[in-house]
Design a protein around this motif. Sequence first.
Motif, PDB file in Angstrom:
ATOM      1  N   ILE A 129       0.838  -1.207   0.000  1.00  0.00           N
ATOM      2  CA  ILE A 129       0.000   0.000   0.000  1.00  0.00           C
ATOM      3  C   ILE A 129       0.870   1.252   0.000  1.00  0.00           C
ATOM      4  O   ILE A 129       0.588   2.232  -0.706  1.00  0.00           O
ATOM      5  N   LEU A 130       1.935   1.223   0.789  1.00  0.00           N
ATOM      6  CA  LEU A 130       2.862   2.355   0.819  1.00  0.00           C
ATOM      7  C   LEU A 130       3.514   2.556  -0.550  1.00  0.00           C
ATOM      8  O   LEU A 130       3.664   3.694  -1.019  1.00  0.00           O
ATOM      9  N   LEU A 131       3.878   1.465  -1.197  1.00  0.00           N
ATOM     10  CA  LEU A 131       4.456   1.561  -2.537  1.00  0.00           C
ATOM     11  C   LEU A 131       3.438   2.132  -3.521  1.00  0.00           C
ATOM     12  O   LEU A 131       3.793   2.914  -4.409  1.00  0.00           O
ATOM     13  N   PHE A 132       2.182   1.771  -3.346  1.00  0.00           N
ATOM     14  CA  PHE A 132       1.142   2.308  -4.225  1.00  0.00           C
ATOM     15  C   PHE A 132       1.026   3.823  -4.058  1.00  0.00           C
ATOM     16  O   PHE A 132       0.825   4.545  -5.044  1.00  0.00           O
ATOM     17  N   LEU A 133       1.148   4.314  -2.835  1.00  0.00           N
ATOM     18  CA  LEU A 133       1.089   5.759  -2.605  1.00  0.00           C
ATOM     19  C   LEU A 133       2.220   6.478  -3.323  1.00  0.00           C
ATOM     20  O   LEU A 133       2.093   7.664  -3.656  1.00  0.00           O
ATOM     21  N   ASN A 134       3.312   5.776  -3.573  1.00  0.00           N
ATOM     22  CA  ASN A 134       4.443   6.356  -4.290  1.00  0.00           C
ATOM     23  C   ASN A 134       4.271   6.281  -5.806  1.00  0.00           C
ATOM     24  O   ASN A 134       4.747   7.158  -6.533  1.00  0.00           O
ATOM     25  N   TYR A 135       3.584   5.226  -6.290  1.00  0.00           N
ATOM     26  CA  TYR A 135       3.574   4.961  -7.737  1.00  0.00           C
ATOM     27  C   TYR A 135       2.178   4.938  -8.353  1.00  0.00           C
ATOM     28  O   TYR A 135       2.024   4.435  -9.473  1.00  0.00           O
ATOM     29  N   TYR A 136       1.177   5.471  -7.667  1.00  0.00           N
ATOM     30  CA  TYR A 136      -0.192   5.385  -8.196  1.00  0.00           C
ATOM     31  C   TYR A 136      -0.367   6.121  -9.527  1.00  0.00           C
ATOM     32  O   TYR A 136      -1.296   5.822 -10.292  1.00  0.00           O
ATOM     33  N   ASN A 137       0.511   7.090  -9.819  1.00  0.00           N
ATOM     34  CA  ASN A 137       0.397   7.835 -11.075  1.00  0.00           C
ATOM     35  C   ASN A 137       1.174   7.180 -12.218  1.00  0.00           C
ATOM     36  O   ASN A 137       1.299   7.758 -13.295  1.00  0.00           O
ATOM     37  N   ARG A 138       1.697   5.971 -11.990  1.00  0.00           N
ATOM     38  CA  ARG A 138       2.354   5.206 -13.035  1.00  0.00           C
ATOM     39  C   ARG A 138       1.543   3.931 -13.261  1.00  0.00           C
ATOM     40  O   ARG A 138       1.617   3.000 -12.456  1.00  0.00           O
ATOM     41  N   PRO A 139       0.765   3.857 -14.326  1.00  0.00           N
ATOM     42  CA  PRO A 139      -0.180   2.748 -14.515  1.00  0.00           C
ATOM     43  C   PRO A 139       0.428   1.358 -14.410  1.00  0.00           C
ATOM     44  O   PRO A 139      -0.152   0.466 -13.784  1.00  0.00           O
ATOM     45  N   MET A 140       1.610   1.155 -15.016  1.00  0.00           N
ATOM     46  CA  MET A 140       2.227  -0.176 -14.982  1.00  0.00           C
ATOM     47  C   MET A 140       2.598  -0.571 -13.551  1.00  0.00           C
ATOM     48  O   MET A 140       2.320  -1.686 -13.105  1.00  0.00           O
ATOM     49  N   HIS A 141       3.230   0.352 -12.838  1.00  0.00           N
ATOM     50  CA  HIS A 141       3.617   0.087 -11.454  1.00  0.00           C
ATOM     51  C   HIS A 141       2.374  -0.115 -10.576  1.00  0.00           C
ATOM     52  O   HIS A 141       2.320  -1.039  -9.751  1.00  0.00           O
ATOM     53  N   ALA A 142       1.392   0.768 -10.746  1.00  0.00           N
ATOM     54  CA  ALA A 142       0.179   0.696  -9.932  1.00  0.00           C
ATOM     55  C   ALA A 142      -0.543  -0.627 -10.149  1.00  0.00           C
ATOM     56  O   ALA A 142      -1.000  -1.272  -9.197  1.00  0.00           O
ATOM     57  N   GLY A 143      -0.652  -1.056 -11.409  1.00  0.00           N
ATOM     58  CA  GLY A 143      -1.341  -2.307 -11.708  1.00  0.00           C
ATOM     59  C   GLY A 143      -0.659  -3.504 -11.078  1.00  0.00           C
ATOM     60  O   GLY A 143      -1.320  -4.396 -10.534  1.00  0.00           O
ATOM     61  N   LEU A 144       0.675  -3.540 -11.142  1.00  0.00           N
ATOM     62  CA  LEU A 144       1.426  -4.649 -10.541  1.00  0.00           C
ATOM     63  C   LEU A 144       1.207  -4.688  -9.030  1.00  0.00           C
ATOM     64  O   LEU A 144       0.993  -5.760  -8.446  1.00  0.00           O
TER      65      LEU A 144
END
Length: 344
Positions: A129-144
């Motif tokens: 979840i913390l990683l998602f807060l960092n990368y939510y604006n990058r679709p590939m990262h967010a999806g993974l």
Amino acid sequence: MVSTVVLVGAFALSVAGLFTTVRWNLYYHGLGFARLSTHPFDLSTESGLRYRILTPLLGYLTFLKGPLLKYLTLCILGVFLGLCYHYSRRQQFSHSESLGITLTLAFTTLVSYQLYFPGYNDSLSYLLILLFLNYYNRPMHAGLILMLLLFNHDNNIFLFPFFFLLMTGRSLSIRKAGQSILVIAIAGIPYFIYRLIIGKLVPVDFDTNYYFTSVNLFWTWDHVKYFLGMGIFQAFRLFWVYPVLAVLIFIFRKQWHETLLFLVCFLFVLSQMIIAFDISRLVGLAFPLLLLSFPVVKNKFGEKTFRRLLWSVFVLNLLVPSYCVGALEPIPLPPFWFRWIFPL
């Protein structure tokens, strides 16, 4: 960065351990995850936790399986806390402010529950979840990350409406909303295929049918209603002041998107209590509200006042008794040395 994350995480976890009850034996789902980690895909052995495969699989691959799984989950928890420090530094907080924020997270149910019930897979969910807060604006990262969250624990889906709003942004444009829905949908496909295959091969106790039976729904609410308020409070105790202040600031500034973002996160996390009853633990899933609140409060009150508030609330929070709150009698979590000073 790596050394800082490790050192700060280990320090925060150690300090938090001095102020709560620590147990090393595995209980309930912690024991179930440990057993599953020895042979994650051996379908001849019974396990009701097969849909939550990621942490046991990680334990198997790193050879920290069986009883050793509790050390893996604690290491992940330490990395999570260390990354909270790194996240805060990236948000332009000073070293002392970032340490205060990290310790604030360490003195919540995120850590106290894990130390009392080792082996649970929540640590990895918090990290993702913390990683998602960092990368939510990058679709590939967010999806993974979303895909991994589902494989780790299906209750993470209660945060998906919050994730959707976060990815879509303030504009709520049709294009961004469509992109966010597409990312979430694609992320969910591998998990639901896995769930469908496993469900056809072996019975899994903790499935959708289990949680939504009338018996479970009635029993859960009949017990949860007595401790719901206490459980919500015990998730973060006095640290709830930050999300509350942030929402009041949003309303005063007429920032309705941010207000909606916070309310959606809280209400959907709270809706877990319709089907499950580890109240304080499950409410802890709303910890993004804490991380998102700190910059809002600092921006409103200024650096000097924010630092005073941060450390004052932290010290005052030490005076508030900590409990693990479920559907039955709340479990007190005093420091181990408390009994030395106040023997029963």
